[in-house]
Design an enzyme around this catalytic site. Structure first.
Site, mmCIF file in Angstrom:
data_model
loop_
_atom_site.group_PDB
_atom_site.id
_atom_site.type_symbol
_atom_site.label_atom_id
_atom_site.label_comp_id
_atom_site.label_asym_id
_atom_site.label_seq_id
_atom_site.Cartn_x
_atom_site.Cartn_y
_atom_site.Cartn_z
ATOM 1 N N SER A 152 -6.653 5.738 -8.670
ATOM 2 C CA SER A 152 -5.325 5.662 -7.978
ATOM 3 C C SER A 152 -4.408 6.011 -9.337
ATOM 4 O O SER A 152 -5.018 6.046 -10.255
ATOM 5 C CB SER A 152 -5.254 4.400 -7.651
ATOM 6 O OG SER A 152 -3.636 3.910 -7.780
ATOM 7 N N TYR A 165 -5.059 -4.727 -8.967
ATOM 8 C CA TYR A 165 -5.593 -3.425 -8.639
ATOM 9 C C TYR A 165 -5.392 -2.444 -9.529
ATOM 10 O O TYR A 165 -6.287 -1.606 -9.878
ATOM 11 C CB TYR A 165 -4.606 -3.040 -7.242
ATOM 12 C CG TYR A 165 -4.842 -1.787 -6.692
ATOM 13 C CD1 TYR A 165 -5.943 -1.509 -5.698
ATOM 14 C CD2 TYR A 165 -4.182 -0.582 -7.105
ATOM 15 C CE1 TYR A 165 -6.226 -0.356 -5.189
ATOM 16 C CE2 TYR A 165 -4.539 0.592 -6.403
ATOM 17 C CZ TYR A 165 -5.550 0.757 -5.409
ATOM 18 O OH TYR A 165 -5.731 1.988 -4.727
HETATM 19 P P1 NDP Z 1 -8.688 0.676 3.568
HETATM 20 O O1 NDP Z 1 -8.192 -0.293 3.245
HETATM 21 O O2 NDP Z 1 -8.302 1.635 4.755
HETATM 22 O O3 NDP Z 1 -10.291 0.856 3.443
HETATM 23 C C1 NDP Z 1 -11.122 0.431 2.497
HETATM 24 C C2 NDP Z 1 -12.286 0.083 3.060
HETATM 25 O O4 NDP Z 1 -13.209 -0.529 2.056
HETATM 26 C C3 NDP Z 1 -12.498 -0.729 4.472
HETATM 27 O O5 NDP Z 1 -13.422 -0.007 5.084
HETATM 28 C C4 NDP Z 1 -12.895 -2.109 3.722
HETATM 29 O O6 NDP Z 1 -13.570 -2.835 4.615
HETATM 30 C C5 NDP Z 1 -13.728 -1.747 2.534
HETATM 31 N N1 NDP Z 1 -13.888 -2.787 1.754
HETATM 32 C C6 NDP Z 1 -12.948 -3.736 1.376
HETATM 33 N N2 NDP Z 1 -13.496 -4.822 0.764
HETATM 34 C C7 NDP Z 1 -14.619 -4.706 0.882
HETATM 35 C C8 NDP Z 1 -15.644 -5.547 0.020
HETATM 36 N N3 NDP Z 1 -15.612 -6.507 -0.432
HETATM 37 N N4 NDP Z 1 -16.963 -5.158 0.509
HETATM 38 C C9 NDP Z 1 -17.310 -3.977 1.364
HETATM 39 N N5 NDP Z 1 -16.269 -3.340 1.561
HETATM 40 C C10 NDP Z 1 -15.125 -3.582 1.314
HETATM 41 O O7 NDP Z 1 -8.279 1.730 2.003
HETATM 42 P P2 NDP Z 1 -8.071 3.469 1.972
HETATM 43 O O8 NDP Z 1 -8.932 4.078 2.849
HETATM 44 O O9 NDP Z 1 -6.691 3.567 1.829
HETATM 45 O O10 NDP Z 1 -8.687 3.407 0.382
HETATM 46 C C11 NDP Z 1 -9.983 3.825 0.111
HETATM 47 C C12 NDP Z 1 -9.898 4.166 -1.321
HETATM 48 O O11 NDP Z 1 -8.766 5.117 -1.863
HETATM 49 C C13 NDP Z 1 -9.549 3.056 -2.236
HETATM 50 O O12 NDP Z 1 -10.571 2.991 -3.407
HETATM 51 C C14 NDP Z 1 -8.290 2.999 -2.637
HETATM 52 O O13 NDP Z 1 -7.894 2.250 -3.788
HETATM 53 C C15 NDP Z 1 -7.920 4.433 -2.883
HETATM 54 N N6 NDP Z 1 -6.589 4.921 -2.931
HETATM 55 C C16 NDP Z 1 -6.055 4.894 -1.682
HETATM 56 C C17 NDP Z 1 -4.700 5.482 -1.192
HETATM 57 C C18 NDP Z 1 -4.086 5.551 -0.172
HETATM 58 O O14 NDP Z 1 -2.769 5.895 -0.219
HETATM 59 N N7 NDP Z 1 -4.600 5.064 0.848
HETATM 60 C C19 NDP Z 1 -4.031 6.050 -2.773
HETATM 61 C C20 NDP Z 1 -5.010 5.856 -3.909
HETATM 62 C C21 NDP Z 1 -5.980 5.350 -3.946
HETATM 63 P P3 NDP Z 1 -12.903 -3.462 6.045
HETATM 64 O O15 NDP Z 1 -13.049 -2.274 7.066
HETATM 65 O O16 NDP Z 1 -13.947 -4.502 6.410
HETATM 66 O O17 NDP Z 1 -11.695 -3.954 5.885
#
Ligand code: NDP
Length: 248
Positions: A152, A165
């Site tokens: 990020s 974060y």
């Molecule tokens: P979401 O919250 O939409 O999805 C995150 C996923 O990670 C979910 O499926 C969630 O599971 C899973 N997850 C969270 N905690 C755990 C855990 N303890 N064990 C296993 N799985 C877990 O996030 P995004 O798709 O937006 O983000 C994806 C990546 O992109 C992240 O690394 C984020 O930091 C990065 N990012 C995103 C941005 C954005 O604008 N969206 C910008 C910059 C970086 P569950 O479905 O059960 O909640």
């Protein structure tokens, strides 16, 4: 990115995606499967993984694997067991997408819950190291594996009120660069960092509740970059940070 992958770009490759049940991870797992990969879907909400499994099978893609795992709680023994199961079933890993993350609080650090800080560091940083560490024999068994770390902007430059974060992503980037340095001349594993930028997902909506989601790119818009970094065409890329150039 204008990259146009062949439809069989990832044929015969086995790729593990963390946080595959939702958001960017879901779109990436689907895109990898649609380009021929056998994807291993790791996540904490089983129903979401099962729905994605059904969608991948219905699309006629290779049958995926499902790994229900909460990275906040999974320890060395659970992840060692996972590595063993993967060795028995697949023999190798050609790709590992570190994508699962939690946002934590958006407050000044001197108000940040210590328990929450540890939780965010565990999921976004420590679990990333442990998973990579214990899956290395599988990655080494591939002829040219890819490891992609999802970061990020606040992982590159820590910013006020982003708390654990930001710090967890900064630490994760440090590990990714260290790993890239160690593997540069000793392996064919290519390691890169990907910053997706603002993308229409549940996490983004939580971080920016007043924002219009329709003004953002979708996870699908990012897929050319994900496919490039996960496939053979990125063999010259190593230790670099890629940021989505999508502009609407
Ligand atoms: P979401 O919250 O939409 O999805 C995150 C996923 O990670 C979910 O499926 C969630 O599971 C899973 N997850 C969270 N905690 C755990 C855990 N303890 N064990 C296993 N799985 C877990 O996030 P995004 O798709 O937006 O983000 C994806 C990546 O992109 C992240 O690394 C984020 O930091 C990065 N990012 C995103 C941005 C954005 O604008 N969206 C910008 C910059 C970086 P569950 O479905 O059960 O909640």
């Amino acid at each position: 990115m204008n990259y146009q992958p062949n439809s069989d770009l990832l044929k015969d490759r086995t790729i593990l995606v963390t946080g595959a049940g939702d958001g960017i991870g879901r779109a990436a797992a689907l895109a990898f499967a649609e380009h021929g990969a056998t994807v291993i879907l790791l996540g904490r909400t089983v129903e979401k993984l099962e729905q994605l499994y059904d969608d991948i099978v219905a699309a006629g893609c290779p049958e995926p694997g499902i790994v229900p795992m909460d990275l906040e709680k999974a320890g060395q023994s659970e992840i060692t067991e996972l590595a063993q199961v993967l060795i028995e079933n697949y023999g190798q890993l050609d790709g590992l997408l570190h994508n699962a993350s939690i946002l934590g609080e958006r407050v000044p650090f001197d108000h940040y819950s210590i328990e929450q800080w540890q939780r965010v560091m565990q999921v976004n940083s420590t679990a990333v190291f442990v998973l990579t560490r214990l899956l290395m024999p599988l990655l080494r068994a591939s002829k040219d594996a890819r490891v992609v770390f999802t970061s990020s902007s606040v992982g590159e430059t820590p910013r006020a009120y982003w708390g654990a974060y930001s710090v967890s992503k900064y630490a994760m980037e440090g590990f990714a660069k260290l790993m890239a340095d160690e593997l540069e001349n000793t392996s064919n594993i290519r390691v890169n960092i990907l910053n997706p930028g603002g993308t229409r997902t549940a996490m983004r909506a939580k971080a920016y509740p007043a924002e219009d989601p329709n003004a953002l790119k979708t996870p699908e818009d990012l897929m050319p970059l994900y496919l490039y970094l996960m496939g053979p065409d990125s063999r010259e890329e190593h230790g670099k940070t890629f940021t989505s150039a999508w502009s609407g």
